[in-house]
Structures are given as structure tokens and as C-alpha cells.
Design a protein around this motif. Structure first.
Motif, PDB file in Angstrom:
ATOM      1  N   ALA A   1      -3.705  11.138  -2.019  1.00  7.82           N
ATOM      2  CA  ALA A   1      -3.619  10.066  -3.011  1.00  7.82           C
ATOM      3  C   ALA A   1      -3.391  10.634  -4.408  1.00  7.82           C
ATOM      4  O   ALA A   1      -2.576  10.119  -5.187  1.00  7.82           O
ATOM      5  N   ASP A   2      -4.095  11.719  -4.735  1.00  8.41           N
ATOM      6  CA  ASP A   2      -3.931  12.331  -6.051  1.00  8.41           C
ATOM      7  C   ASP A   2      -2.510  12.829  -6.275  1.00  8.41           C
ATOM      8  O   ASP A   2      -2.023  12.866  -7.414  1.00  8.41           O
ATOM      9  N   ALA A   3      -1.832  13.203  -5.182  1.00  6.24           N
ATOM     10  CA  ALA A   3      -0.479  13.751  -5.304  1.00  6.24           C
ATOM     11  C   ALA A   3       0.547  12.708  -5.727  1.00  6.24           C
ATOM     12  O   ALA A   3       1.629  13.065  -6.193  1.00  6.24           O
ATOM     13  N   HIS A   4       0.222  11.407  -5.561  1.00  3.66           N
ATOM     14  CA  HIS A   4       1.201  10.390  -6.015  1.00  3.66           C
ATOM     15  C   HIS A   4       0.545   9.224  -6.753  1.00  3.66           C
ATOM     16  O   HIS A   4       1.137   8.159  -6.901  1.00  3.66           O
TER      17      HIS A   4
ATOM     18  N   ASP B   1      -7.730   5.398   0.303  1.00  6.75           N
ATOM     19  CA  ASP B   1      -9.176   5.323   0.061  1.00  6.75           C
ATOM     20  C   ASP B   1      -9.909   6.314   0.969  1.00  6.75           C
ATOM     21  O   ASP B   1      -9.946   6.129   2.194  1.00  6.75           O
ATOM     22  N   PRO B   2     -10.521   7.356   0.403  1.00  7.44           N
ATOM     23  CA  PRO B   2     -11.234   8.334   1.231  1.00  7.44           C
ATOM     24  C   PRO B   2     -12.369   7.730   2.056  1.00  7.44           C
ATOM     25  O   PRO B   2     -12.751   8.291   3.090  1.00  7.44           O
ATOM     26  N   ALA B   3     -12.904   6.576   1.621  1.00  2.00           N
ATOM     27  CA  ALA B   3     -14.027   5.968   2.334  1.00  2.00           C
ATOM     28  C   ALA B   3     -13.664   5.548   3.749  1.00  2.00           C
ATOM     29  O   ALA B   3     -14.546   5.331   4.579  1.00  2.00           O
ATOM     30  N   VAL B   4     -12.363   5.459   4.063  1.00  4.27           N
ATOM     31  CA  VAL B   4     -11.950   5.064   5.407  1.00  4.27           C
ATOM     32  C   VAL B   4     -12.412   6.071   6.449  1.00  4.27           C
ATOM     33  O   VAL B   4     -12.533   5.732   7.638  1.00  4.27           O
ATOM     34  N   ALA B   5     -12.691   7.300   6.038  1.00  4.50           N
ATOM     35  CA  ALA B   5     -13.122   8.332   6.992  1.00  4.50           C
ATOM     36  C   ALA B   5     -14.382   7.914   7.742  1.00  4.50           C
ATOM     37  O   ALA B   5     -14.585   8.296   8.898  1.00  4.50           O
TER      38      ALA B   5
ATOM     39  N   ASP C   1       2.041   2.781  -6.665  1.00  9.84           N
ATOM     40  CA  ASP C   1       1.000   1.753  -6.686  1.00  9.84           C
ATOM     41  C   ASP C   1       0.134   1.910  -5.440  1.00  9.84           C
ATOM     42  O   ASP C   1       0.430   1.350  -4.373  1.00  9.84           O
ATOM     43  N   LEU C   2      -0.952   2.660  -5.569  1.00  9.17           N
ATOM     44  CA  LEU C   2      -1.813   2.912  -4.412  1.00  9.17           C
ATOM     45  C   LEU C   2      -2.677   1.707  -4.058  1.00  9.17           C
ATOM     46  O   LEU C   2      -3.319   1.712  -3.007  1.00  9.17           O
ATOM     47  N   SER C   3      -2.689   0.687  -4.902  1.00  7.19           N
ATOM     48  CA  SER C   3      -3.439  -0.524  -4.588  1.00  7.19           C
ATOM     49  C   SER C   3      -2.641  -1.466  -3.685  1.00  7.19           C
ATOM     50  O   SER C   3      -3.188  -2.446  -3.168  1.00  7.19           O
ATOM     51  N   HIS C   4      -1.365  -1.187  -3.486  1.00  8.63           N
ATOM     52  CA  HIS C   4      -0.527  -2.011  -2.620  1.00  8.63           C
ATOM     53  C   HIS C   4      -1.097  -1.988  -1.204  1.00  8.63           C
ATOM     54  O   HIS C   4      -1.446  -0.930  -0.682  1.00  8.63           O
TER      55      HIS C   4
END
Length: 257
Positions: free
Chosen positions: A86-89, A172-176, A94-97
Motif C-alpha cells: 500500500a505504501d508503494a502506491h 488494509d493490513p488488518a485483513v490478515a 486511491d486506496l480507499s476505492h
């Protein structure tokens, strides 16, 4: 140790959105990583890079961390890999899409003591015991949703990475924490296999054999042999179903420990 893997695009005119890797770290043991990138409807995902870029970034990070960080459990590794990707883009996309690039995830890691696994969404992990019994490790949340619901883009979006729906690795890392995880003593595992749904359909869509028979095909004919069998069935006009893509990206990896 024997490791065999293969991947084939569903359409030669489109890039393969699967990712498959295997690693044998210097410290010993091994790692398998299989991702199935999620194709967004009409290509709309708020990202300038696309799903193959995402799958390669996430898959590469998962492979590196799984091999180098034995002290980290696989769910923490997935969380870190999602965060790094996620940090890479984050600054360009738009990561909220709701359809930001995402993928199913299967990771297997083993050493002298244990075989660890992680499965998120509808790829399949198979574990074979020394006596031959095969256990399928599945995240069946997507399968619980009626197919008629998933025919609607809006309805699918409402269920994507949402309570009561299904989960994939996106931004979202929380998906782990949603992944199916576990570990098995090494002496209780003879072989493992991981399949994206384009390959697992030999069993779960077309019913050509059970999971034990699927693993037997992998052992005898290799990953490419299983994918070839799937393509043959898909090309039979009498076997086609309107419920599924005629062809999908198909990937498989098989390892004898």
C-alpha cells in the motif's frame, strides 16, 4: 524435496494476474506463495498501476518475508506485506476505492518442526499426510454468498472486505486477521499443494475428482498437467456453464517435503 509449479493466463490477450513463487531459504525448509489477483469490473479500481503490478509487489514481499523472518507468524507477515505494498502506491492511487487492486492469498512455510499455512479467500491449499489422506484448507466465505448476488457489481462491492461478506488482501493490513491459519507437525505432512480457483475448478467446479485425486494428478502429471486438463474441459461445449468464466488465470504449485 520436489517442487513443481505452473501458471497460465485465462486469455492470451490479457496479462496473467496470478502470482506463484517457491523459495528454499538458506536456513532450510521452504516457502510457497500463490496469489490470484482480482480483476475489477470494467477495469475500475482507482489505481494507475493495475492488478499484475499489485500481485507482483505483494507476492514478492510475502516471499521475501516468509523466507527471511522465521520469527514472524504468517498473519503478521501478510499484514506487513499489505502495508508495504500500500505504501508503494499510496501517493499515486486511491486506496480507499472498494476495488483497489487486491488478491487472494495462500502461503505455506515449513521447517524441520512444522508446516505453517495461511489462506485468504477462494484459493485452495491441500495437505497430504504420510498415509495418503488429503485435507483441503479453505476460506469458504465467498462460496457462502449466493451466485445470483455476485452477478451484481454493486452487491459484490458491498460485500467486498466487509462483515458478512468476503475478504481479500488489498490496502488494509488488518485483513490478515481474517485469514485461515494453522500449523501441522512436519512429520504429519508428506506433500502440499496450492491452487488458484482457475486450477481448483477441476474439482470444485467440474467435479472431475476429489481433492485426493486432484493431488494425485499434480504428483503424476505436474502443475502444467492439471492446468491442461482444466483447459480441455473448458473447451468442451457440453461442459461450459454460464455461471463461470470460460477460462480464468490458472496457477498451481506442488511440493513433496
Amino acid at each position: 524435496m520436489r517442487i513443481d509449479l505452473a501458471s497460465a493466463p485465462g486469455d492470451p490477450e490479457r496479462p496473467n494476474e496470478d502470482w506463484v513463487s517457491a523459495a528454499i531459504p538458506a536456513a532450510g525448509g521452504g516457502v510457497l506463495v500463490v496469489l490470484d489477483g482480482v480483476t475489477p469490473p470494467r477495469g475500475e479500481d482507482g489505481c494507475v498501476h493495475g492488478v499484475p503490478w499489485f500481485a507482483a509487489r505483494l507476492g514478492g514481499r510475502l516471499t521475501e518475508l516468509s523466507g527471511s523472518r522465521r520469527d514472524m507468524p504468517l498473519d503478521r507477515i501478510l499484514a506487513e506485506a499489505v502495508r508495504a505494498t500500500a505504501d508503494a502506491h499510496r501517493d499515486t492511487c486511491d486506496l480507499s476505492h472498494v476495488r483497489t487492486p487486491q488478491a487472494t492469498v495462500t502461503v505455506v512455510r515449513w521447517d524441520d518442526a512444522y508446516v505453517e499455512h495461511l489462506v485468504l479467500s477462494d484459493s485452495v491449499l491441500l495437505l497430504q499426510a504420510p498415509a495418503g489422506e488429503v485435507t483441503a484448507v479453505l476460506d469458504d466465505r465467498l462460496d457462502r454468498i449466493p451466485r445470483e448476488v455476485l452477478r451484481s457489481v454493486a452487491a459484490t462491492d458491498a460485500l467486498r472486505n466487509a462483515e458478512g461478506g468476503f475478504f481479500t488482501a488489498a490496502a488494509d493490513p488488518a485483513v490478515a486477521a481474517r485469514a485461515v491459519t494453522g500449523r501441522t507437525p512436519r512429520e504429519r505432512v508428506r506433500a502440499v499443494a496450492a491452487l488458484t480457483d482457475g486450477a481448483s475448478r477441476w474439482t470444485d467446479t467440474f467435479g472431475e475428482g476429489d481433492w485426493a485425486q486432484c493431488l494425485a494428478v499434480l504428483r503424476k502429471e505436474g502443475a502444467q498437467g492439471l492446468i491442461g486438463r482444466v483447459r480441455t474441459i473448458e473447451s468442451d461445449p457440453e461442459r461450459r456453464s454460464a455461471r463461470y468464466k470460460r477460462h480464468d488465470d490458472a496457477s498451481a504449485v506442488y511440493a513433496e517435503l
